[in-house]
Design an enzyme around this catalytic site. Structure first.
Site, PDB file in Angstrom:
ATOM      1  N   SER A  98      -1.904 -12.453   3.561  1.00 40.92           N
ATOM      2  CA  SER A  98      -3.017 -12.630   2.191  1.00 40.92           C
ATOM      3  C   SER A  98      -1.438 -13.696   1.035  1.00 40.92           C
ATOM      4  O   SER A  98      -2.264 -13.645  -0.324  1.00 40.92           O
ATOM      5  CB  SER A  98      -3.121 -11.200   1.890  1.00 40.92           C
TER       6      SER A  98
ATOM      7  N   LYS B 252       0.453  -1.202  -0.282  1.00 44.28           N
ATOM      8  CA  LYS B 252      -0.290  -0.205  -0.073  1.00 44.28           C
ATOM      9  C   LYS B 252       0.620   1.497  -0.287  1.00 44.28           C
ATOM     10  O   LYS B 252       0.250   1.873  -0.743  1.00 44.28           O
ATOM     11  CB  LYS B 252      -1.001  -0.286   1.411  1.00 44.28           C
TER      12      LYS B 252
HETATM   13  N1  PMP Z   1      -2.912  -7.987   1.397  1.00 41.91           N
HETATM   14  C1  PMP Z   1      -3.756  -7.170   2.229  1.00 41.91           C
HETATM   15  C2  PMP Z   1      -2.451  -7.506   3.735  1.00 41.91           C
HETATM   16  C3  PMP Z   1      -3.798  -6.162   2.288  1.00 41.91           C
HETATM   17  O1  PMP Z   1      -3.750  -4.870   3.037  1.00 41.91           O
HETATM   18  C4  PMP Z   1      -3.590  -5.482   0.492  1.00 41.91           C
HETATM   19  C5  PMP Z   1      -4.528  -4.309   0.696  1.00 41.91           C
HETATM   20  N2  PMP Z   1      -5.816  -4.260   1.119  1.00 41.91           N
HETATM   21  C6  PMP Z   1      -4.748  -6.610  -0.606  1.00 41.91           C
HETATM   22  C7  PMP Z   1      -4.068  -7.276  -0.063  1.00 41.91           C
HETATM   23  C8  PMP Z   1      -5.121  -5.442  -1.241  1.00 41.91           C
HETATM   24  O2  PMP Z   1      -4.532  -4.247  -2.763  1.00 41.91           O
HETATM   25  P1  PMP Z   1      -5.187  -4.098  -3.073  1.00 41.91           P
HETATM   26  O3  PMP Z   1      -6.410  -3.113  -2.069  1.00 41.91           O
HETATM   27  O4  PMP Z   1      -5.061  -3.227  -3.885  1.00 41.91           O
HETATM   28  O5  PMP Z   1      -6.326  -5.411  -3.998  1.00 41.91           O
END
Ligand code: PMP
Length: 358
Positions: free
Chosen positions: A283, A56
């Protein structure tokens, strides 16, 4: 893409350039694995190595930079954002580095590490309960505060096209050049969707280079917001699948949605740390499993890329550090992680598009 017009004060330019050297141009990991004894290889961007430890940072830096270029943010203006955590940490740090106070609205069930990190950067945190509307409530309350605060800047990460543009101009080109530099071309990219900025932006850039690439969004199978269009069930993969399909996501431009069980994602993130020494978040485990599923469908020669969006440090109080029960349908127990190497930070285009000095 509109060309960058350098309109900023020299001091802001210098600060942005300083920040840019701490954000992006991350290594692309080459992960060797075996699934049921069959060898394979996947690629993952080490986004945990960004300034505050997540992908981010790219979005926060790019949104602020664009706002400075367009003159839509005043020096010292209050930045107000709704987030499930990493965005708050990024805006808290990068906002402060640019001289802004920061106020963050987030659901009160996010890990205490996230809240404390945001506070640690001197930003204000408003915890929003389920009764106040949870995630959607955070967005509404942030907008209400902005209406009452003259000159406040709302990044609106879920609706702001500059979010995907961050990945179209940084992450996507980095992946492309890192692979091309080693004689490879990406056949597919897989990324869990929070705001969708990562999958939309990288997908747009990579498709512009090779229109045969498959671009797969990923969601938790326990809470499939994208496939159903609304919030269903609960899951533990913080940062993805919030409560709605974000406006910047256009599913009609993407390939099929990949679903991963949150327990499987936790087991994979644990294995990455314990077996390869890669301290990444939940994630990241989900993304690697999603990439593995796509590679199984495409064949062992396919070059499938994903991202490790953040580090394990924000999950020390969560199930990532607890014993996770396995299930017969989990993929992780069938996977052997054999080792990794990395393609380095060798993106030629990335600093060139960052010429703010004119
Ligand atoms: N994984 C994590 C840990 C995140 O904080 C985020 C962002 N919310 C994402 C994946 C997904 O990224 P994006 O917002 O670009 O879809």
């Amino acid at each position: 893409m509109t060309p960058v017009v350098p309109l900023m004060a020299t001091d802001s330019v210098a600060r942005f350039q300083g920040l840019r050297r701490l954000i992006g141009n991350t290594p692309l990991l080459v992960i060797d694995y075996a699934l049921d004894g069959q060898p394979g290889r996947l690629f993952a961007k080490s986004e945990n190595l960004n300034m505050t430890g997540s992908v981010k940072d790219r979005m926060a830096l790019h949104i602020l930079r664009r706002a400075y270029e367009r003159g839509t943010i005043e020096p010292g203006a209050l930045i107000i954002e709704a987030t499930s955590g990493n965005t708050g940490i990024s805006f808290a740090a990068i906002g402060r580095a640019m001289g802004h106070p920061v106020s963050i609205f987030m659901p009160d069930w996010m890990s205490p590490e996230r809240v404390n990190l945001i506070r640690g950067f001197g930003a204000e945190v408003h915890a929003v309960s389920e009764e106040q509307g949870g995630f959607l409530g955070s967005i509404r309350l942030a907008e209400e505060m902005a209406e009452k605060t003259p000159g406040a800047f709302l990044p609106k990460q879920f609706a702001n096209e500059d979010n995907s543009e961050a990945h179209e101009t940084m992450t996507g080109p980095e992946i492309w050049w890192q692979l091309i530099g080693h004689g490879l071309r990406p056949d597919a990219i897989v990324a869990g969707v929070g705001t969708g900025g990562t999958i939309m932006g990288t997908g747009t850039f990579l498709r512009s280079q090779y229109d045969g690439i498959k671009v797969h969004p990923l969601e938790p199978s326990n809470s499939p917001t994208m496939s159903t269009g609304h919030r269903v069930g609960h899951h533990r993969i913080q940062g993805i699948s919030d409560e709605f399909i974000p406006p910047i996501v256009d599913l009609s431009t993407l390939d099929e949605i990949v679903a991963v069980d949150d327990g499987d994602a936790i087991l994979m993130a644990q294995r990455l740390a314990c077996e390869l020494g890669l301290g990444v978040g939940i994630s990241a485990g989900a993304n690697l499993l999603g990439a593995l599923k796509i590679q199984q469908a495409m064949g062992p020669e396919a070059t499938v890329v994903t991202l490790f969006p953040d580090s394990n440090k924000k999950y020390l109080s969560t199930d990532l550090l607890r014993d996770e029960p396995g299930r017969p349908d989990h993929l992780t127990p069938r996977v052997e992680l054999l080792g990794f190497t990395s393609f380095n930070r060798e993106c030629r285009t990335c600093f060139e598009t960052w010429d703010l000095t004119g």
